[in-house]
Design a protein around this motif. Structure first.
Motif, PDB file in Angstrom:
ATOM      1  N   ALA A   1      82.166  13.328  99.770  1.00 59.27           N
ATOM      2  CA  ALA A   1      83.247  13.941  98.997  1.00 59.27           C
ATOM      3  C   ALA A   1      83.191  13.425  97.562  1.00 59.27           C
ATOM      4  O   ALA A   1      83.118  12.217  97.325  1.00 59.27           O
ATOM      5  CB  ALA A   1      84.593  13.618  99.621  1.00 59.27           C
ATOM      6  N   LYS A   2      83.208  14.348  96.622  1.00 62.69           N
ATOM      7  CA  LYS A   2      83.170  14.012  95.194  1.00 62.69           C
ATOM      8  C   LYS A   2      84.296  14.756  94.494  1.00 62.69           C
ATOM      9  O   LYS A   2      84.738  15.812  94.937  1.00 62.69           O
ATOM     10  CB  LYS A   2      81.841  14.443  94.568  1.00 62.69           C
ATOM     11  CG  LYS A   2      80.606  13.871  95.201  1.00 62.69           C
ATOM     12  CD  LYS A   2      80.370  12.470  94.753  1.00 62.69           C
ATOM     13  CE  LYS A   2      79.060  11.951  95.330  1.00 62.69           C
ATOM     14  NZ  LYS A   2      78.794  10.603  94.912  1.00 62.69           N
ATOM     15  N   VAL A   3      84.732  14.195  93.382  1.00 62.38           N
ATOM     16  CA  VAL A   3      85.709  14.880  92.547  1.00 62.38           C
ATOM     17  C   VAL A   3      85.182  14.856  91.116  1.00 62.38           C
ATOM     18  O   VAL A   3      84.629  13.859  90.659  1.00 62.38           O
ATOM     19  CB  VAL A   3      87.123  14.243  92.665  1.00 62.38           C
ATOM     20  CG1 VAL A   3      87.150  12.835  92.146  1.00 62.38           C
ATOM     21  CG2 VAL A   3      88.166  15.073  91.962  1.00 62.38           C
ATOM     22  N   GLU A   4      85.319  16.002  90.440  1.00 62.22           N
ATOM     23  CA  GLU A   4      84.938  16.080  89.034  1.00 62.22           C
ATOM     24  C   GLU A   4      86.210  15.920  88.216  1.00 62.22           C
ATOM     25  O   GLU A   4      87.151  16.701  88.356  1.00 62.22           O
ATOM     26  CB  GLU A   4      84.282  17.426  88.725  1.00 62.22           C
ATOM     27  CG  GLU A   4      83.811  17.528  87.305  1.00 62.22           C
ATOM     28  CD  GLU A   4      83.165  18.860  86.984  1.00 62.22           C
ATOM     29  OE1 GLU A   4      82.285  18.884  86.120  1.00 62.22           O
ATOM     30  OE2 GLU A   4      83.561  19.876  87.589  1.00 62.22           O
ATOM     31  N   ILE A   5      86.239  14.867  87.407  1.00 64.26           N
ATOM     32  CA  ILE A   5      87.408  14.629  86.559  1.00 64.26           C
ATOM     33  C   ILE A   5      87.019  14.884  85.115  1.00 64.26           C
ATOM     34  O   ILE A   5      85.836  14.857  84.765  1.00 64.26           O
ATOM     35  CB  ILE A   5      87.966  13.193  86.736  1.00 64.26           C
ATOM     36  CG1 ILE A   5      86.924  12.143  86.350  1.00 64.26           C
ATOM     37  CG2 ILE A   5      88.469  12.978  88.147  1.00 64.26           C
ATOM     38  CD1 ILE A   5      87.458  10.729  86.314  1.00 64.26           C
ATOM     39  N   ALA A   6      88.027  15.136  84.287  1.00 67.30           N
ATOM     40  CA  ALA A   6      87.759  15.449  82.891  1.00 67.30           C
ATOM     41  C   ALA A   6      88.719  14.704  81.987  1.00 67.30           C
ATOM     42  O   ALA A   6      89.904  14.582  82.287  1.00 67.30           O
ATOM     43  CB  ALA A   6      87.895  16.946  82.655  1.00 67.30           C
ATOM     44  N   LEU A   7      88.186  14.203  80.898  1.00 65.80           N
ATOM     45  CA  LEU A   7      89.006  13.687  79.819  1.00 65.80           C
ATOM     46  C   LEU A   7      89.430  14.913  79.021  1.00 65.80           C
ATOM     47  O   LEU A   7      88.577  15.698  78.594  1.00 65.80           O
ATOM     48  CB  LEU A   7      88.209  12.725  78.948  1.00 65.80           C
ATOM     49  CG  LEU A   7      88.952  12.121  77.773  1.00 65.80           C
ATOM     50  CD1 LEU A   7      90.059  11.198  78.279  1.00 65.80           C
ATOM     51  CD2 LEU A   7      88.007  11.359  76.884  1.00 65.80           C
ATOM     52  N   ALA A   8      90.728  15.112  78.879  1.00 69.08           N
ATOM     53  CA  ALA A   8      91.213  16.357  78.293  1.00 69.08           C
ATOM     54  C   ALA A   8      92.319  16.077  77.284  1.00 69.08           C
ATOM     55  O   ALA A   8      92.974  15.047  77.315  1.00 69.08           O
ATOM     56  CB  ALA A   8      91.735  17.267  79.393  1.00 69.08           C
ATOM     57  N   LYS A   9      92.498  17.044  76.392  1.00 65.24           N
ATOM     58  CA  LYS A   9      93.582  16.986  75.403  1.00 65.24           C
ATOM     59  C   LYS A   9      94.424  18.235  75.594  1.00 65.24           C
ATOM     60  O   LYS A   9      93.888  19.344  75.684  1.00 65.24           O
ATOM     61  CB  LYS A   9      92.998  16.929  73.994  1.00 65.24           C
ATOM     62  CG  LYS A   9      94.040  16.714  72.930  1.00 65.24           C
ATOM     63  CD  LYS A   9      93.391  16.456  71.589  1.00 65.24           C
ATOM     64  CE  LYS A   9      94.458  16.361  70.542  1.00 65.24           C
ATOM     65  NZ  LYS A   9      94.577  15.050  69.983  1.00 65.24           N
ATOM     66  N   GLY A  10      95.716  18.067  75.686  1.00 61.23           N
ATOM     67  CA  GLY A  10      96.621  19.182  75.941  1.00 61.23           C
ATOM     68  C   GLY A  10      96.578  20.247  74.865  1.00 61.23           C
ATOM     69  O   GLY A  10      96.469  19.947  73.674  1.00 61.23           O
ATOM     70  N   LYS A  11      96.640  21.503  75.299  1.00 60.33           N
ATOM     71  CA  LYS A  11      96.657  22.628  74.354  1.00 60.33           C
ATOM     72  C   LYS A  11      98.090  22.952  73.970  1.00 60.33           C
ATOM     73  O   LYS A  11      99.011  22.784  74.751  1.00 60.33           O
ATOM     74  CB  LYS A  11      96.066  23.880  75.008  1.00 60.33           C
ATOM     75  CG  LYS A  11      94.577  23.896  75.148  1.00 60.33           C
ATOM     76  CD  LYS A  11      94.129  25.243  75.693  1.00 60.33           C
ATOM     77  CE  LYS A  11      92.659  25.307  75.933  1.00 60.33           C
ATOM     78  NZ  LYS A  11      92.260  26.596  76.505  1.00 60.33           N
ATOM     79  N   LYS A  12      98.240  23.446  72.772  1.00 62.17           N
ATOM     80  CA  LYS A  12      99.529  23.972  72.329  1.00 62.17           C
ATOM     81  C   LYS A  12      99.657  25.398  72.845  1.00 62.17           C
ATOM     82  O   LYS A  12      98.680  26.013  73.264  1.00 62.17           O
ATOM     83  CB  LYS A  12      99.605  23.966  70.801  1.00 62.17           C
ATOM     84  CG  LYS A  12      99.374  22.618  70.184  1.00 62.17           C
ATOM     85  CD  LYS A  12     100.597  21.757  70.308  1.00 62.17           C
ATOM     86  CE  LYS A  12     100.442  20.494  69.485  1.00 62.17           C
ATOM     87  NZ  LYS A  12     100.597  19.292  70.259  1.00 62.17           N
ATOM     88  N   GLU A  13     100.847  25.966  72.784  1.00 61.26           N
ATOM     89  CA  GLU A  13     101.088  27.315  73.312  1.00 61.26           C
ATOM     90  C   GLU A  13     100.227  28.360  72.589  1.00 61.26           C
ATOM     91  O   GLU A  13      99.681  29.256  73.213  1.00 61.26           O
ATOM     92  CB  GLU A  13     102.578  27.665  73.163  1.00 61.26           C
ATOM     93  CG  GLU A  13     102.994  28.885  73.941  1.00 61.26           C
ATOM     94  CD  GLU A  13     102.835  28.725  75.444  1.00 61.26           C
ATOM     95  OE1 GLU A  13     102.438  29.713  76.086  1.00 61.26           O
ATOM     96  OE2 GLU A  13     103.072  27.630  75.962  1.00 61.26           O
ATOM     97  N   TYR A  14     100.083  28.227  71.267  1.00 62.82           N
ATOM     98  CA  TYR A  14      99.286  29.205  70.526  1.00 62.82           C
ATOM     99  C   TYR A  14      97.806  29.089  70.875  1.00 62.82           C
ATOM    100  O   TYR A  14      97.081  30.071  70.834  1.00 62.82           O
ATOM    101  CB  TYR A  14      99.500  29.088  69.014  1.00 62.82           C
ATOM    102  CG  TYR A  14      99.214  27.735  68.417  1.00 62.82           C
ATOM    103  CD1 TYR A  14      97.933  27.372  68.057  1.00 62.82           C
ATOM    104  CD2 TYR A  14     100.237  26.820  68.199  1.00 62.82           C
ATOM    105  CE1 TYR A  14      97.661  26.131  67.505  1.00 62.82           C
ATOM    106  CE2 TYR A  14      99.986  25.576  67.648  1.00 62.82           C
ATOM    107  CZ  TYR A  14      98.698  25.245  67.298  1.00 62.82           C
ATOM    108  OH  TYR A  14      98.434  24.023  66.756  1.00 62.82           O
ATOM    109  N   ASP A  15      97.334  27.876  71.244  1.00 63.11           N
ATOM    110  CA  ASP A  15      95.947  27.714  71.691  1.00 63.11           C
ATOM    111  C   ASP A  15      95.711  28.465  73.000  1.00 63.11           C
ATOM    112  O   ASP A  15      94.662  29.068  73.202  1.00 63.11           O
ATOM    113  CB  ASP A  15      95.605  26.241  71.906  1.00 63.11           C
ATOM    114  CG  ASP A  15      95.505  25.466  70.597  1.00 63.11           C
ATOM    115  OD1 ASP A  15      95.236  26.109  69.557  1.00 63.11           O
ATOM    116  OD2 ASP A  15      95.687  24.240  70.626  1.00 63.11           O
TER     117      ASP A  15
END
Length: 168
Positions: free
Chosen positions: A127-141
């Motif tokens: 079992a593996k999980v792919e995780i991501a470093l992410a930055k939240g989007k604004k509504e217009y994005d």
């Protein structure tokens, strides 16, 4: 004949069997970097995952004292499990290299950055999980992303219509 069946079974086992996917994460966040990591699971969790039952929707990763933990991922109880069944939303330890954990910890300290799970799958029986470093989007994005997706679809439809006319 038996040799080819074993080879086919091994090839199918070595493939990647997707269990769960978090499509909403790609909509809500700009994905900066992805990591593949293992999970520490109990036996009934693995059996439940093999049945293809899991949800990553509310999941997130927390870094605590040099360890990565996966929170709020729902793996339902195994139907044939007994008193040894697991809690559906318990926190699960992620298996990452020390350098990866340190890098994630530095990056997640920056404003607006978070770590979210993208996919849960089996790779070579593990079992593996792919995780991501992410930055939240604004509504217009988010609206811009939807608009680009619709434009891409429309252009592909127009191209395929022209090709159909040329063939016919």
């Amino acid at each position: 004949m038996a040799k080819t069946n074993k080879a086919k079974a091994k090839a199918a086992e070595s493939g990647r069997k997707l269990v769960a996917q978090n499509k909403k994460a790609r909509y809500d966040y700009n994905i900066l970097d992805t990591y593949e990591c293992g999970l520490v699971l109990t036996g009934t969790e693995v059996k439940s995952l093999r049945q293809g039952r899991a949800s990553l929707v509310d999941g997130f990763v927390n870094l605590d004292r040099g360890e990565a933990w996966l929170h709020n991922v729902h793996i339902p109880e195994y139907t044939q499990g007994t008193w040894t069944n697991h809690a559906a939303r318990r926190k699960r330890k992620l298996l990452l290299h020390r350098e990866e954990i340190d890098k994630l910890e530095r990056k997640s300290q920056e404003t607006g950055h978070t770590i979210v799970p993208l996919q849960l799958y089996f790779k070579e029986g593990r079992a593996k999980v792919e995780i991501a470093l992410a930055k939240g989007k604004k509504e217009y994005d988010k609206r811009q992303t939807l608009r680009e997706k619709q434009d891409r679809r429309e252009s592909e439809r127009a191209i395929s219509a022209v090709r159909r006319k040329q063939r016919g």
